[in-house]
Design a protein around this motif. Structure first.
Motif, PDB file in Angstrom:
ATOM      1  N   HIS A 174      -4.945   8.055 -15.601  1.00 31.67           N
ATOM      2  CA  HIS A 174      -4.511   8.407 -14.287  1.00 31.67           C
ATOM      3  C   HIS A 174      -5.348   8.277 -13.160  1.00 31.67           C
ATOM      4  O   HIS A 174      -6.596   8.669 -13.096  1.00 31.67           O
ATOM      5  N   VAL A 175      -5.247   6.973 -12.607  1.00 33.15           N
ATOM      6  CA  VAL A 175      -6.094   6.551 -11.404  1.00 33.15           C
ATOM      7  C   VAL A 175      -6.355   7.461 -10.339  1.00 33.15           C
ATOM      8  O   VAL A 175      -5.502   7.870  -9.732  1.00 33.15           O
ATOM      9  N   PRO A 176      -7.595   7.621 -10.148  1.00 33.48           N
ATOM     10  CA  PRO A 176      -8.206   8.524  -9.161  1.00 33.48           C
ATOM     11  C   PRO A 176      -7.478   7.950  -7.798  1.00 33.48           C
ATOM     12  O   PRO A 176      -7.286   6.978  -7.442  1.00 33.48           O
ATOM     13  N   THR A 177      -7.270   9.121  -6.846  1.00 36.28           N
ATOM     14  CA  THR A 177      -6.647   8.897  -5.514  1.00 36.28           C
ATOM     15  C   THR A 177      -7.536   8.054  -4.702  1.00 36.28           C
ATOM     16  O   THR A 177      -6.941   7.193  -3.959  1.00 36.28           O
ATOM     17  N   GLU A 178      -8.885   8.132  -4.931  1.00 40.76           N
ATOM     18  CA  GLU A 178      -9.621   7.164  -4.019  1.00 40.76           C
ATOM     19  C   GLU A 178      -9.462   5.757  -4.311  1.00 40.76           C
ATOM     20  O   GLU A 178      -9.490   5.167  -3.396  1.00 40.76           O
ATOM     21  N   ILE A 179      -9.297   5.433  -5.697  1.00 39.62           N
ATOM     22  CA  ILE A 179      -9.201   3.983  -6.028  1.00 39.62           C
ATOM     23  C   ILE A 179      -7.915   3.525  -5.545  1.00 39.62           C
ATOM     24  O   ILE A 179      -7.579   2.439  -4.729  1.00 39.62           O
ATOM     25  N   GLN A 180      -6.618   4.508  -5.480  1.00 42.74           N
ATOM     26  CA  GLN A 180      -5.457   3.953  -5.242  1.00 42.74           C
ATOM     27  C   GLN A 180      -5.508   3.866  -3.518  1.00 42.74           C
ATOM     28  O   GLN A 180      -4.986   2.965  -3.112  1.00 42.74           O
ATOM     29  N   THR A 181      -6.134   4.845  -2.950  1.00 41.05           N
ATOM     30  CA  THR A 181      -6.141   4.551  -1.151  1.00 41.05           C
ATOM     31  C   THR A 181      -6.892   3.137  -0.832  1.00 41.05           C
ATOM     32  O   THR A 181      -6.313   2.396  -0.227  1.00 41.05           O
ATOM     33  N   VAL A 182      -8.056   2.988  -1.485  1.00 44.73           N
ATOM     34  CA  VAL A 182      -8.906   1.781  -1.435  1.00 44.73           C
ATOM     35  C   VAL A 182      -7.777   0.430  -1.575  1.00 44.73           C
ATOM     36  O   VAL A 182      -7.703  -0.564  -0.959  1.00 44.73           O
ATOM     37  N   ARG A 183      -7.114   0.513  -2.716  1.00 45.19           N
ATOM     38  CA  ARG A 183      -6.479  -0.743  -3.131  1.00 45.19           C
ATOM     39  C   ARG A 183      -5.126  -0.925  -2.091  1.00 45.19           C
ATOM     40  O   ARG A 183      -4.839  -1.942  -1.623  1.00 45.19           O
ATOM     41  N   ALA A 184      -4.359   0.224  -1.584  1.00 43.97           N
ATOM     42  CA  ALA A 184      -3.421   0.270  -0.474  1.00 43.97           C
ATOM     43  C   ALA A 184      -4.007  -0.400   0.790  1.00 43.97           C
ATOM     44  O   ALA A 184      -3.463  -1.367   1.414  1.00 43.97           O
ATOM     45  N   GLU A 185      -5.222   0.012   1.015  1.00 45.26           N
ATOM     46  CA  GLU A 185      -5.880  -0.432   2.476  1.00 45.26           C
ATOM     47  C   GLU A 185      -6.141  -1.872   2.320  1.00 45.26           C
ATOM     48  O   GLU A 185      -5.781  -2.890   3.228  1.00 45.26           O
ATOM     49  N   LEU A 186      -6.748  -2.396   1.200  1.00 41.05           N
ATOM     50  CA  LEU A 186      -7.059  -3.897   0.933  1.00 41.05           C
ATOM     51  C   LEU A 186      -5.874  -4.783   0.699  1.00 41.05           C
ATOM     52  O   LEU A 186      -5.778  -5.846   1.470  1.00 41.05           O
ATOM     53  N   ALA A 187      -4.847  -4.253   0.287  1.00 35.11           N
ATOM     54  CA  ALA A 187      -3.488  -4.930   0.165  1.00 35.11           C
ATOM     55  C   ALA A 187      -3.039  -5.075   1.566  1.00 35.11           C
ATOM     56  O   ALA A 187      -2.257  -6.151   1.792  1.00 35.11           O
TER      57      ALA A 187
END
Length: 465
Positions: A174-187
């Motif tokens: 279950h990937v932490p929310t912080e990591i998912q947010t950063v991934r979305a911003e970078l994409a």
């Protein structure tokens, strides 16, 4: 320049968003592969823009193009030409917009392609081959070809990530929310990949090409895969379907029908190496016609007549050597190559090339010929159809005249009095000697001296290379 883009002025602002620093690999590709294509000025422009990056893209932080001109110490058309080279090779994306503060640009610097992608790109690789030649192209390809490691008798004993570090398995599942947010911003913020224009051309008859190649037992599947390469070469060199089929058949294997695409590029480069200008006879004819038309209207001073006479009698190498000696200098190997390249292009007669050299070294007071300035002046004179030394002097005189709507001081902007045309001593002596002889022909002694100096120049050029 796009139709919806206005004329660029020094007052217009610009912003350069921050981008990641170039890696050593990026710098190597930029210097070795892109620099020959864009030239030193565009390379310097990219470096200047990179130094002016801002962490925010707010247009209120804009700089004026006048600042950019001051950094590069060139005029606005030169900067615009350099900018377009960066855009054409995918190193820069330029965006124009208007707001309450006026017109402005956003210059988004792009990373150079990795070497493998650069050589895989048909447009860039063909352009590089045309620019540097076959020998240098092969050297660059070898330089960026990774060395294969021989690991046949070796065993991989590298440690695994989980063997060294402890990672919570729940966080992996279950990937932490912080990591998912950063991934979305970078994409979202990731710059689109550099893409070259689509070269699909309805005018090129692929059916005719396929029929000919089928009769020659060439692998048509490979031809379909090399569609972009074939289309690029066809456009660059103006090759017809029938000619292209002959070329592909020459490099195709008689047993498998397959062909080496790099060999096809080299064959086309050798076969269709195009002259960049007119032949010497064509230039001479145009110069004679222009000289005859201007004889009755051109009024030259005695000094200008001497300069024109010497420019017409002397080869560019000899003219450059004499002018440098008058200034107590010497001709560099780089200057020799610049003059050689300009002569080989066949865009200007030798007498006009001499006037370009005289203008840069005498009027502009340069210590040595500069490639960008030499090409800029030669290009400008070619566009204005300057085919005689008399026309060159008239064009320079016209450009030096002040505009009637503006009052200007008798001094230039740099505080120096405008330069008066003075013919060098060597040109005066040569022209006077020709006048006394009653002919424009070079004497036997002068011809012998010219041959000795040319031989010496060739020797120095070989040593410099």
């Amino acid at each position: 320049m796009p139709k919806n883009e206005p004329g660029l002025t020094p007052k217009m602002g610009f912003v350069v968003p921050a981008t990641p620093a170039l890696s050593p690999a990026d710098e190597a590709v930029l210097t070795a592969l892109y620099l020959p294509l864009i030239g030193p000025l565009a390379y310097s422009l990219a470096a200047a823009l990179r130094s002016l990056q801002t962490p925010t893209t707010e247009l209120s932080n804009r700089r004026s193009h006048a600042d950019l001109l001051g950094i590069l110490n060139v005029d606005l058309p030169t900067v615009l030409a350099a900018r377009q080279k960066l855009e054409a090779t995918g190193l820069l994306r330029s965006y124009y917009q208007q707001d309450d503060l006026g017109d402005s640009y956003t210059y988004d610097l792009q990373r150079p392609l990795p070497a493998t992608q650069f050589f895989a790109d048909d447009l860039l690789s063909v352009l590089l081959l045309d620019t540097v030649g076959e020998s240098r192209y092969q050297q660059l390809a070898e330089q960026f070809t990774p060395t294969a490691l021989s690991l046949d008798n070796a065993t991989d004993v590298s440690a695994n990530l989980l063997d060294v570090f402890h990672i919570d398995s729940q966080k992996v599942t279950h990937v932490p929310t912080e990591i998912q947010t950063v991934r979305a911003e970078l994409a979202t913020s990731a710059a689109p990949a550099t893409s070259m224009p689509d070269l699909t051309d309805e005018a090129f008859d692929w059916q005719v090409l396929g029929q000919i190649l089928k009769q020659n037992y060439v692998d048509l599947k490979q031809v379909a895969g090399a569609r972009q390469l074939i289309m690029t070469e066809s456009r660059v060199y103006g090759i017809s379907e029938i000619e292209m089929a002959k070329l592909i058949s020459e490099v195709a294997s008689l047993t498998t029908g397959q062909f080496d695409e790099s060999q096809l590029k080299l064959l086309i480069a050798r076969r269709y190496e195009r002259p960049t200008g007119n032949t010497a006879e064509q230039l001479e004819a145009r110069a004679t016609a222009a000289s005859s038309a201007a004889t009755s209207t051109t009024k030259l001073s005695t000094a200008e007549q001497q300069l024109v006479s010497y420019a017409k009698q002397t080869a560019p190498y000899e003219f450059l050597d004499a002018l440098k000696k008058e200034k107590h200098g010497f001709v560099t190997s780089g200057e020799n190559r610049l003059v050689h390249d300009l002569v080989n292009r066949g865009v200007l007669p030798n007498a006009v090339i001499n006037m370009v050299i005289y203008y840069l070294l005498q009027n502009r007071e340069l210590a040595a010929l500069n490639k960008n300035l030499l090409e800029t002046v030669a290009n400008d004179w070619q566009q204005h159809d300057i085919m005689t030394p008399e026309a060159a002097l008239a064009y320079l005189r016209e450009r030096q005249q002040p505009k009637p709507t503006k009052k200007r001081s008798t001094r230039a902007r740099n505080g120096r009095t405008p330069r008066k045309e003075i013919v060098p001593k060597w040109a005066q002596k040569q022209a006077n000697g020709a006048t006394k002889a009653g002919s424009n022909q070079i004497t036997e002694a002068q011809r012998k001296q010219l041959a000795e100096r040319l031989a010496k120049l060739d020797s120095n050029s070989e040593k410099g290379d």
